[in-house]
Design a protein around this motif. Structure first.
Motif, PDB file in Angstrom:
ATOM      1  N   UNK A 109     -46.538  26.270 -16.008  1.00  0.00           N
ATOM      2  CA  UNK A 109     -45.805  26.470 -14.753  1.00  0.00           C
ATOM      3  C   UNK A 109     -44.615  25.514 -14.603  1.00  0.00           C
ATOM      4  N   UNK A 110     -44.326  24.748 -15.643  1.00  0.00           N
ATOM      5  CA  UNK A 110     -43.170  23.847 -15.700  1.00  0.00           C
ATOM      6  C   UNK A 110     -43.105  22.922 -14.482  1.00  0.00           C
ATOM      7  N   UNK A 111     -44.225  22.258 -14.234  1.00  0.00           N
ATOM      8  CA  UNK A 111     -44.330  21.326 -13.110  1.00  0.00           C
ATOM      9  C   UNK A 111     -44.214  19.898 -13.642  1.00  0.00           C
ATOM     10  N   UNK A 112     -43.290  19.087 -13.121  1.00  0.00           N
ATOM     11  CA  UNK A 112     -43.198  17.685 -13.544  1.00  0.00           C
ATOM     12  C   UNK A 112     -44.516  16.949 -13.297  1.00  0.00           C
ATOM     13  N   UNK A 113     -44.833  16.022 -14.210  1.00  0.00           N
ATOM     14  CA  UNK A 113     -46.126  15.343 -14.165  1.00  0.00           C
ATOM     15  C   UNK A 113     -45.928  13.830 -14.054  1.00  0.00           C
ATOM     16  N   UNK A 114     -46.669  13.252 -13.146  1.00  0.00           N
ATOM     17  CA  UNK A 114     -46.728  11.807 -12.939  1.00  0.00           C
ATOM     18  C   UNK A 114     -48.174  11.378 -13.158  1.00  0.00           C
ATOM     19  N   UNK A 115     -48.375  10.172 -13.652  1.00  0.00           N
ATOM     20  CA  UNK A 115     -49.738   9.652 -13.762  1.00  0.00           C
ATOM     21  C   UNK A 115     -49.877   8.389 -12.924  1.00  0.00           C
ATOM     22  N   UNK A 116     -51.097   8.100 -12.543  1.00  0.00           N
ATOM     23  CA  UNK A 116     -51.447   6.785 -12.033  1.00  0.00           C
ATOM     24  C   UNK A 116     -51.649   5.863 -13.240  1.00  0.00           C
ATOM     25  N   UNK A 117     -51.870   4.581 -13.006  1.00  0.00           N
ATOM     26  CA  UNK A 117     -52.121   3.689 -14.135  1.00  0.00           C
ATOM     27  C   UNK A 117     -53.410   4.056 -14.875  1.00  0.00           C
ATOM     28  N   UNK A 118     -54.526   4.331 -14.181  1.00  0.00           N
ATOM     29  CA  UNK A 118     -55.724   4.750 -14.918  1.00  0.00           C
ATOM     30  C   UNK A 118     -55.557   6.094 -15.616  1.00  0.00           C
ATOM     31  N   UNK A 119     -54.568   6.888 -15.206  1.00  0.00           N
ATOM     32  CA  UNK A 119     -54.366   8.208 -15.797  1.00  0.00           C
ATOM     33  C   UNK A 119     -53.457   8.215 -17.010  1.00  0.00           C
ATOM     34  N   UNK A 120     -53.004   7.037 -17.456  1.00  0.00           N
ATOM     35  CA  UNK A 120     -52.126   6.996 -18.623  1.00  0.00           C
ATOM     36  C   UNK A 120     -52.794   7.653 -19.829  1.00  0.00           C
TER      37      UNK A 120
END
Length: 603
Positions: free
Chosen positions: A270-281
Motif C-alpha cells: 500500500x506504499x505507506x511510509x514506515x517509522x519504527x520505535x527504538x525497540x522496533x528497529x
C-alpha cells in the motif's frame, strides 16, 4: 544456535563417571544405543523437578551465580543437558538471559541465590519487564520455617519483584514445584511476553518427590485475544483507504509477535511510509525507500515530521512511551490513530486510540490486509516524506584533523559486518548513535535497554545474544566508557567460554548524555559526569586474557575494526572519540516532536 565452548572448569568425562567416548571409527554397541534412547532418570527431589521442567521446556542455556539457598538446584543441574553459564555478577546473568530471549524468541533463564543474589537480579528483571522481554528467574530462598525471621541472606523476593514481573510464585510444595517452573516458562512467552519468577525455598528443593512436571502450560484462567473485533477492523481499513497522509509506526511488539513480515508486506503493497520505535528497529528494512527510520527524542527529523503531520497513524505493538511521544498533546495532533496491541491495557493508556484493535500483531495486521480493498492516494505525501529526508539529513562532518566522530565509527562497524549482525548496547549517547547510524534490516538484530535505560547492559547482553545467535552471525557490542565500566567483569565469562563478540567502547571520558544535558540545561556544570579517570580498556582486555585494541585516529578505524572482528574470540576496541560530540536531532523531554533541535542553540 551458537556452538558452545567447554569452559576450563567443566569436569571431564572420567570425573563425571561417564563411559569412554566413542571414536568416529567405532560403531556404538547396543548397550550404548539403549542408554542414549532410555528415558531420563525419575525425579526424586524438588530440585530435580525444577531442572526437569527446564528440560521439558527445551532450555539449552541458563545464566547464573551459585550460592547457598539455590545450591540444591545447581546440584541437579550438574547432570543436566541444560548448559549453565556462570556469570561474574547476577545482574549480568539477568541481562544475558534477557538478550538470549530477545534473539531466540524463547525465554532466557537466570538463577541466583537468596538475599543479595536475588536482589542483584532485580535490575535485569525490571529491564525485561519494561521491554516485555521473555525471561524466567529462579531464585533460592531460605527454608520455609525461617521465612519472615530475618534469616541469613533472606529477602522477600516475591514481594520485591511483584511490581516488575508478569507473574511470580513462592514455591511451597515439592510435588508442585516443577509445574510452578513450567507455568512460569509458559507465561513468560505467551501473549505479551515478560519476566516471571519462581522463589525456591531450600527445604522445598531438597524435599523428596516423585512427581514428574508436565510440559510448560499457562493456567486455565489465562486467555489471550488473538483476533481483533471485525467491525473495528473494517472501520480501520476504511480509514486507511481514505487516508492522504498515512504512516505505519512499528514497535517492539511487531518483532516479539513475529509480525515483521506481514507488516513489511502491508506497507510495501500500500506504499505507506514506515517509522519504527527504538525497540522496533529491524522490523522494517531501513534501506527501503519507505523507511523513515526511528522517531522520538533522538529520532530522525523526517520521522518526527511525518508523525507530526500525518492524518492516519497505524501503530502496531507500541506502548507510546514518553521518549517516543514527547508531549502527548502535540503527538500526531492531526491523526486518527489505529492502535494494534495484544495487551488491552496499552490501548488509549497514553495516546487515545480512535480504532482500538486488541490482538496478536501479525493476526490483526493480516485482518487489516484482507479488509483493505484499495491503497490510499498518498503520492504527494510520499514525496513530502522524501523531501523531509533531504531537508533533515543525518549527514555529519568528520574533519580528519579533529577528534574521531562517533557516527563514523558506528558506520564503519556496520560496513565491516553482514546485515544479520546482532548489535547490543549499553545506555547513553553511544546507544543513540548506534540507533541512528547502523542500518537495521532484520528483526532480532537490535538488543538494548529501552524503557529502563540500564547502563552496563551491553556486554552481558552480547554474551546472551552470542549463545542464541546462529554460528555465522556476528555479535557487536557498541558501548560507552561509563556503561562498559559497570559490567566489564563479564568479559571474563566471554573469555572463559571463548565467545566470538566484538566490543567497541566509544570512549569520551564522560557520562556523555548527562554531560550533553548539563551543557544544554545546567549551564555547563559537569557535576559527577566527567570521567577523565577511565582505565585503558585495551590493556584491561589483555589482562582478562583476550585481544585489546586502541583507536585514536581516523586512519586506524577500518583496519582495527577488521582485525577485531576477525579475531576468534572476544575482543575490545577502545575508541577515543570527540569528547564534545553530541546526539542530534533532539527533542527536549516533554517537547513537541515537530520542534526538534539540530544544534544546542536550538534547545
Amino acid at each position: 544456535m551458537s556452538e558452545r565452548a567447554t569452559p576450563v572448569t567443566q569436569p571431564d568425562a572420567d570425573e563425571q563417571g561417564d563411559e569412554e567416548p566413542i571414536t568416529d571409527s567405532a560403531a556404538p554397541d547396543a548397550a550404548t544405543e539403549s542408554e542414549t534412547d532410555a528415558a531420563p532418570e525419575p525425579v526424586t527431589t524438588g530440585a530435580e523437578a525444577v531442572v526437569r521442567a527446564l528440560e521439558n521446556a527445551g532450555v539449552e542455556y541458563a545464566f547464573g551465580v551459585q550460592g547457598g539457598a539455590i545450591m540444591p538446584v545447581y546440584d541437579s543441574l550438574y547432570d543436566s543437558e541444560v548448559y549453565h553459564v556462570t556469570m561474574a555478577h547476577e545482574q549480568g546473568a539477568a541481562h544475558a538471559a534477557d538478550a538470549y530471549g530477545i534473539v531466540s524468541g524463547d525465554p532466557g533463564v537466570c538463577l541466583a541465590t537468596s538475599g543479595p543474589g536475588a536482589t542483584n537480579l532485580v535490575t535485569g528483571i525490571a529491564d525485561a519487564d519494561m521491554d516485555s522481554d521473555p525471561l524466567v528467574a529462579l531464585t533460592g530462598q531460605v527454608p520455609t520455617e525461617f521465612v519472615g525471621n530475618d534469616a541469613f541472606q533472606e529477602t522477600d523476593t516475591t514481594g520485591v519483584t511483584t511490581p516488575i514481573t508478569k507473574d511470580n510464585t513462592f514455591a511451597s510444595d515439592p510435588d508442585r514445584v516443577g509445574d510452578d517452573v513450567g507455568e512460569a516458562f509458559a507465561l513468560a512467552r505467551e501473549g505479551r511476553p515478560g519476566p516471571t519468577l519462581v522463589d525456591l525455598p531450600k527445604d522445598v528443593t531438597k524435599a523428596d518427590t516423585d512427581r514428574e512436571p508436565d510440559e510448560p502450560r499457562t493456567p486455565d484462567t489465562y486467555h489471550v485475544q488473538e483476533r481483533a473485533d471485525p467491525e473495528i477492523v473494517a472501520a480501520a481499513a476504511e480509514r486507511i483507504e481514505n487516508a492522504r497522509k498515512p504512516v505505519m509506526l512499528l514497535g517492539g511488539g511487531v518483532i516479539k509477535g513475529e509480525a515483521s513480515d506481514v507488516c513489511r508486506e502491508f506497507a510495501i503493497e500500500h506504499e505507506i511510509p514506515v517509522i519504527t520505535t527504538m525497540p522496533g528497529l529491524g522490523s522494517f528494512p531501513e534501506d527501503h525507500e519507505l523507511s523513515l527510520e526511528m522517531a522520538g527524542m533522538h529520532g530522525t527529523g523526517y520521522a518526527n515530521m511525518a508523525i507530526t503531520h500525518c492524518d492516519t497513524l497505524l501503530a502496531v505493538g507500541t506502548r507510546f512511551d514518553d521518549r517516543l511521544t514527547g508531549g502527548i498533546e502535540t503527538f500526531a495532533p492531526d491523526a486518527e490513530l489505529i492502535h494494534v496491541d495484544i495487551d488491552p491495557a496499552e490501548i488509549s493508556k497514553n495516546i487515545h486510540a480512535d480504532y482500538p484493535l486488541v490482538g496478536d500483531a501479525g493476526t490483526v495486521v493480516s485482518q487489516l490486509a484482507e479488509a483493505v480493498d484499495s491503497s490510499p492516494e498518498a503520492t504527494k505525501w510520499r514525496a513530502q516524506c522524501q523531501q523531509w529526508k533531504s531537508d533533515y539529513s543525518m549527514a555529519y562532518d568528520a574533519p580528519e584533523d579533529e577528534p574521531i566522530q562517533p557516527e563514523f565509527v558506528v558506520e564503519a562497524l556496520d560496513e565491516a559486518t553482514d546485515d544479520d549482525t546482532i548489535v547490543t548496547t549499553g545506555v547513553g549517547q553511544h546507544q543513540m548513535w548506534a540507533c541512528q547510524y547502523w542500518t537495521f534490516t532484520e528483526p532480532r538484530t537490535w538488543v538494548s535497554s529501552h524503557g529502563l535505560g540500564t547502563m552496563g547492559y551491553g556486554l552481558p547482553a552480547a554474551i546472551g545474544a552470542r549463545l542464541a545467535a546462529d554460528d555465522d552471525q556476528d555479535v557487536v557490542c557498541v558501548d560507552g566508557d561509563g556503561s562498559f565500566l559497570m559490567t566489564m567483569q563479564e568479559l571474563s565469562v566471554a573469555v572463559r567460554e571463548n565467545l566470538d563478540i566484538t566490543v567497541a567502547v566509544l570512549n569520551n571520558e564522560y557520562i556523555g548524555m548527562v554531560r550533553q544535558w548539563q551543557d544544554a540545561f545546567f549551564e555547563g556544570r559537569h557535576a559527577a559526569s566527567d570521567y577523565n579517570w577511565m582505565p585503558e580498556f585495551d590493556k584491561l582486555a589483555e589482562a582478562f586474557g583476550t585481544q585489546g585494541y586502541r583507536i585514536d585516529d581516523y586512519d586506524e578505524v577500518a583496519d582495527t575494526i577488521e582485525d577485531a572482528i576477525a579475531y576468534d574470540g572476544p575482543s575490545v576496541i577502545d575508541v577515543h572519540i570527540d569528547p564534545q560530540a553530541n546526539v542530534y536531532p533532539m527533542v527536549p523531554s516533554g517537547g513537541d516532536n515537530g520542534q526538534f533541535a539540530l544544534t544546542e542553540d536550538q534547545l
